[in-house]
Design an enzyme around this catalytic site. Structure first.
Site, PDB file in Angstrom:
ATOM      1  N   GLY A   5       0.825  -1.206   0.000  1.00 39.94           N
ATOM      2  CA  GLY A   5       0.000   0.000   0.000  1.00 39.94           C
ATOM      3  C   GLY A   5       0.854   1.248   0.000  1.00 39.94           C
ATOM      4  N   GLY A   6       0.542   2.147   0.923  1.00 38.26           N
ATOM      5  CA  GLY A   6       1.246   3.427   1.000  1.00 38.26           C
ATOM      6  C   GLY A   6       2.735   3.269   1.187  1.00 38.26           C
TER       7      GLY A   6
ATOM      8  N   GLY B  35      22.885   3.707 -33.422  1.00 35.85           N
ATOM      9  CA  GLY B  35      22.418   4.686 -32.443  1.00 35.85           C
ATOM     10  C   GLY B  35      23.000   4.418 -31.072  1.00 35.85           C
ATOM     11  N   ALA B  36      23.246   3.151 -30.781  1.00 33.46           N
ATOM     12  CA  ALA B  36      23.777   2.802 -29.463  1.00 33.46           C
ATOM     13  C   ALA B  36      25.182   3.388 -29.271  1.00 33.46           C
ATOM     14  CB  ALA B  36      23.785   1.287 -29.290  1.00 33.46           C
TER      15      ALA B  36
HETATM   16  C1  HXC Z   1      -3.243  -1.577  11.839  1.00 36.31           C
HETATM   17  C2  HXC Z   1      -2.105  -3.541  11.543  1.00 36.31           C
HETATM   18  C3  HXC Z   1      -2.018  -3.302  10.166  1.00 36.31           C
HETATM   19  C4  HXC Z   1      -2.584  -2.103   9.672  1.00 36.31           C
HETATM   20  C5  HXC Z   1      -1.030  -5.163  10.556  1.00 36.31           C
HETATM   21  N1  HXC Z   1      -1.497  -4.715  11.745  1.00 36.31           N
HETATM   22  N2  HXC Z   1      -1.350  -4.312   9.573  1.00 36.31           N
HETATM   23  N3  HXC Z   1      -2.719  -2.693  12.366  1.00 36.31           N
HETATM   24  N4  HXC Z   1      -3.185  -1.269  10.546  1.00 36.31           N
HETATM   25  N5  HXC Z   1      -2.504  -1.784   8.379  1.00 36.31           N
HETATM   26  C6  HXC Z   1      -1.336  -5.362  13.052  1.00 36.31           C
HETATM   27  C7  HXC Z   1      -2.153  -6.613  13.175  1.00 36.31           C
HETATM   28  O1  HXC Z   1      -3.440  -6.296  13.630  1.00 36.31           O
HETATM   29  C8  HXC Z   1      -1.363  -7.385  14.217  1.00 36.31           C
HETATM   30  O2  HXC Z   1      -1.637  -6.859  15.483  1.00 36.31           O
HETATM   31  C9  HXC Z   1       0.062  -7.018  13.884  1.00 36.31           C
HETATM   32  O3  HXC Z   1       0.004  -5.807  13.151  1.00 36.31           O
HETATM   33  C10 HXC Z   1       0.764  -8.058  13.052  1.00 36.31           C
HETATM   34  O4  HXC Z   1      -0.064  -8.365  11.951  1.00 36.31           O
HETATM   35  P1  HXC Z   1      -0.339  -9.881  11.506  1.00 36.31           P
HETATM   36  O5  HXC Z   1      -1.418  -9.810  10.478  1.00 36.31           O
HETATM   37  O6  HXC Z   1      -0.527 -10.743  12.689  1.00 36.31           O
HETATM   38  O7  HXC Z   1       1.075 -10.248  10.850  1.00 36.31           O
HETATM   39  P2  HXC Z   1       1.375 -11.149   9.593  1.00 36.31           P
HETATM   40  O8  HXC Z   1       0.553 -12.402   9.640  1.00 36.31           O
HETATM   41  O9  HXC Z   1       2.856 -11.256   9.536  1.00 36.31           O
HETATM   42  O10 HXC Z   1       0.839 -10.300   8.333  1.00 36.31           O
HETATM   43  C11 HXC Z   1       1.450  -9.076   8.010  1.00 36.31           C
HETATM   44  C12 HXC Z   1       0.595  -8.349   6.946  1.00 36.31           C
HETATM   45  C13 HXC Z   1      -0.874  -8.252   7.400  1.00 36.31           C
HETATM   46  C14 HXC Z   1       0.675  -9.122   5.626  1.00 36.31           C
HETATM   47  C15 HXC Z   1       1.227  -6.971   6.721  1.00 36.31           C
HETATM   48  O11 HXC Z   1      -0.899  -7.736   8.717  1.00 36.31           O
HETATM   49  C16 HXC Z   1      -1.699  -7.377   6.546  1.00 36.31           C
HETATM   50  O12 HXC Z   1      -2.127  -7.773   5.456  1.00 36.31           O
HETATM   51  N6  HXC Z   1      -1.990  -6.170   7.031  1.00 36.31           N
HETATM   52  C17 HXC Z   1      -2.847  -5.231   6.316  1.00 36.31           C
HETATM   53  C18 HXC Z   1      -2.171  -4.671   5.103  1.00 36.31           C
HETATM   54  C19 HXC Z   1      -2.983  -3.623   4.446  1.00 36.31           C
HETATM   55  O13 HXC Z   1      -3.972  -3.914   3.738  1.00 36.31           O
HETATM   56  N7  HXC Z   1      -2.685  -2.365   4.780  1.00 36.31           N
HETATM   57  C20 HXC Z   1      -3.410  -1.224   4.259  1.00 36.31           C
HETATM   58  C21 HXC Z   1      -2.843  -0.909   2.899  1.00 36.31           C
HETATM   59  S1  HXC Z   1      -3.646   0.413   2.175  1.00 36.31           S
HETATM   60  P3  HXC Z   1      -1.476  -7.716  16.807  1.00 36.31           P
HETATM   61  O14 HXC Z   1      -2.001  -6.821  17.874  1.00 36.31           O
HETATM   62  O15 HXC Z   1      -2.277  -8.956  16.592  1.00 36.31           O
HETATM   63  O16 HXC Z   1      -0.013  -7.991  16.936  1.00 36.31           O
HETATM   64  C22 HXC Z   1      -2.579   1.649   2.264  1.00 36.31           C
HETATM   65  C23 HXC Z   1      -3.095   2.864   1.599  1.00 36.31           C
HETATM   66  C24 HXC Z   1      -2.138   3.990   1.672  1.00 36.31           C
HETATM   67  O17 HXC Z   1      -1.523   1.548   2.784  1.00 36.31           O
HETATM   68  C25 HXC Z   1      -2.089   4.680   0.361  1.00 36.31           C
HETATM   69  C26 HXC Z   1      -1.298   5.955   0.445  1.00 36.31           C
HETATM   70  C27 HXC Z   1      -1.000   6.465  -0.925  1.00 36.31           C
END
Ligand code: HXC
Length: 510
Positions: free
Chosen positions: A169-170, A404-405
């Site tokens: 994502g971001g 050209g290269a």
């Molecule tokens: C809040 C988050 C989080 C998030 C993970 N956590 N991502 N909390 N916001 N985006 C937290 C989980 O709740 C968890 O908390 C801890 O971090 C670890 O995550 P897990 O899922 O247990 O870890 P893992 O299995 O290793 O998976 C990692 C991961 C997954 C693949 C990154 O967490 C995931 O898919 N997260 C969401 C990714 C996502 O969609 N992000 C938004 C993108 S959109 P606890 O308390 O259980 O430890 C974006 C838009 C911005 O970024 C655009 C700007 C231009």
């Protein structure tokens, strides 16, 4: 007084634990270091000064007011690498998965601004789940604040991103705007949208690795500039890379004491070019035999391998090497090679790093795949980059420089400063066979005649003397004296002072 000091130490201790020992253990179990351990390896021992250790997020939604962790998922500050100042931020996956809140973003922006103000590189270490989902639009605003600093600092200070875990994502767009991105194999991945979203939107099933692992980005997409075996190796290599770079665009590249004689002769180079012009040889050997102590930091070795780019030193000063690689696709210029080299040339030009170009190029890659992919625009990037570069440019043609290269590869015509050729150079519009088949089409089928015409063409054009007679080559040099001649040329060019016409910015064919 003692109580107050102890209370501060206790608070610091709590902050250092991030998301707690369990999550730290989980991080280690995945073969990853923690955010703080990474900083310790990256920086000189004891040099790290942390900022904003006590910053917390300000969210009240989804019960977040009950979960505040000092530092808020990113460790930021400054330190030194081999005594030179750098700024760093390191995402802490143990705190909300390293996700980005507005407070977290403002910590990063603070170090970005400090680094730009004082003129020092920024190194970002990524291991995070993207936008803090509970913060909504504030998180998006935070990302944009970081992007703005990335853009404003581009070409002002070196910016380096190291991906050491999830990066989605971001989080991918800030690295994308930095100068170099590196990844760790198997434990890190980068993508705009993850496998679940991909499945929903396109019905395509992919793993994290296949979608955005180091094997994808270091080899296929070219998004990253190198992949390392583990966290330790990546960080140690970042220390090595920083040593080659100036702290900002206002500085000359750092000079390290060199014990390698600039006059060193390399007799083995006299036999580097094989007798058969179609036999490949390893251009890396020439780079290593030219650079001080053979020390070469290669950028993107596995992507667009038909061109080699990277940093070395000559007489202790950093230079950027750009060289066609006959071992891969005969060193042809294609889309990937052109993009890779153009970006590297522009980096060198931003940061006052002279460019040494070694040429053995049979031309641009023909074919529909390349044309449909936009070879014209991508090839023009390299042409544009070499032309606009005002840093010292020294070029050596070792063998083929066709069509050209030839122009593109830092020729005299594109404001090359000192252009040499080895006696084995062939500077022509194209190879003898292709040329004869076009200009003597009527003779095709008559092997004897074609052989005779080919020999005639080779005698007339497949050498450096035609170009040398016209002054397009400054001298024909012995391969064994390449280091000596390049070093001398660079020494002469230290006072080069060329400016491009004043403009807001150019419009490179993107
Ligand atoms: C809040 C988050 C989080 C998030 C993970 N956590 N991502 N909390 N916001 N985006 C937290 C989980 O709740 C968890 O908390 C801890 O971090 C670890 O995550 P897990 O899922 O247990 O870890 P893992 O299995 O290793 O998976 C990692 C991961 C997954 C693949 C990154 O967490 C995931 O898919 N997260 C969401 C990714 C996502 O969609 N992000 C938004 C993108 S959109 P606890 O308390 O259980 O430890 C974006 C838009 C911005 O970024 C655009 C700007 C231009």
């Amino acid at each position: 007084m003692q109580d107050v000091i102890e209370a501060l130490e206790a608070k610091r201790e709590e902050a250092r634990l991030g998301g707690g020992q369990n999550r730290i253990d989980r991080q280690h179990a995945k073969g990853k270091l923690t955010a703080r351990e990474r900083i310790e390896v990256l920086l000189d021992e004891g040099s790290f000064e942390e900022y904003d250790m006590f910053v917390e997020h300000r969210s009240h939604d989804f019960g977040m007011e009950k979960q505040r962790i000092p530092g808020d998922g990113v460790v930021t500050g400054q330190g030194t690498i081999n005594g030179r100042l750098v700024y760093v931020f390191s995402k802490d996956f143990t705190v909300f998965g390293g996700s980005l809140s507005l407070a977290h973003a403002s910590k990063i922006v603070k170090v970005q601004k400090m680094a730009a103000k004082v003129g020092a590189p920024v190194i970002g270490i990524f291991d995070a789940g993207g936008a803090r989902i509970q913060e909504g639009v504030d998180s998006l605003a935070g990302y944009a604040d970081i992007f703005v600093e990335n853009v404003l600092s581009s070409g002002v200070i070196p910016q380096i991103s190291v991906i050491m875990g999830p990066c989605a994502g971001g989080d991918v767009y800030s690295p994308a705007m930095t100068d170099f991105i590196f990844m760790v194999k198997d434990t890190s991945y980068m993508y705009v949208t993850g496998p679940d979203v991909v499945k929903t939107v396109t019905n395509e099933e992919v793993s994290h690795e296949t979608l955005g692992g180091a094997s994808v980005h270091a080899k296929k997409s070219g998004v990253v500039d190198g992949a390392f075996e583990n966290d330790m190796e990546a960080l140690v290599q970042m220390r090595r890379l920083i040593d080659f770079l100036p702290a900002s665009n206002k500085e000359k590249p750092p000079v390290r004491p060199s014990f390698d004689d600039a006059e060193r002769i390399e007799n083995s180079l006299d036999t580097l070019i094989p007798p058969n012009p179609n036999t490949p040889y390893d251009m890396r050997e020439l780079i290593e035999k030219t650079a001080d102590e053979g020390d070469f930091f290669e950028i993107s070795p596995d992507f667009g391998a038909n061109i080699i780019v990277g940093f070395g030193r000559i007489e202790g000063s950093t230079v950027g090497f750009v060289a066609n690689q006959p071992m891969s696709l005969a060193g042809v210029l294609d889309i990937d090679a052109s993009r890779k080299a153009a970006r590297f040339v522009r980096f060198c030009d931003c940061f006052n790093i002279p460019i040494v170009t070694f040429v053995d190029v049979p031309g641009f890659m023909p074919g529909t795949k390349q044309e449909y992919g936009g070879l014209i625009k991508h090839g023009a990037k390299l042409l544009f980059a070499f032309t606009e570069a005002t840093v010292p440019k020294v070029t050596v043609i070792t063998r083929k420089a066709y069509g050209g290269a030839y122009d593109v590869m830092s020729s005299k015509h594109l404001r090359g400063d000192v252009n040499y050729a080895w006696p084995t150079a062939e500077i022509a519009v194209m190879g003898a066979k292709g040329a004869v088949e076009i200009i003597y089409r009527a003779d095709i089928g008559d092997e004897e005649k074609i052989a005779e015409r080919t020999k005639e063409y080779e005698d007339n054009f497949a050498n450096p003397y035609v170009a040398a007679r016209k002054g397009y080559i400054d001298d024909i040099i012995m391969p064994h004296s390449t280091r000596r001649r390049v070093a001398k040329a660079l020494r002469t060019l230290r006072t080069k002072d060329v400016k491009n016409p004043e403009k807001k910015h150019d419009n490179i064919p993107l």
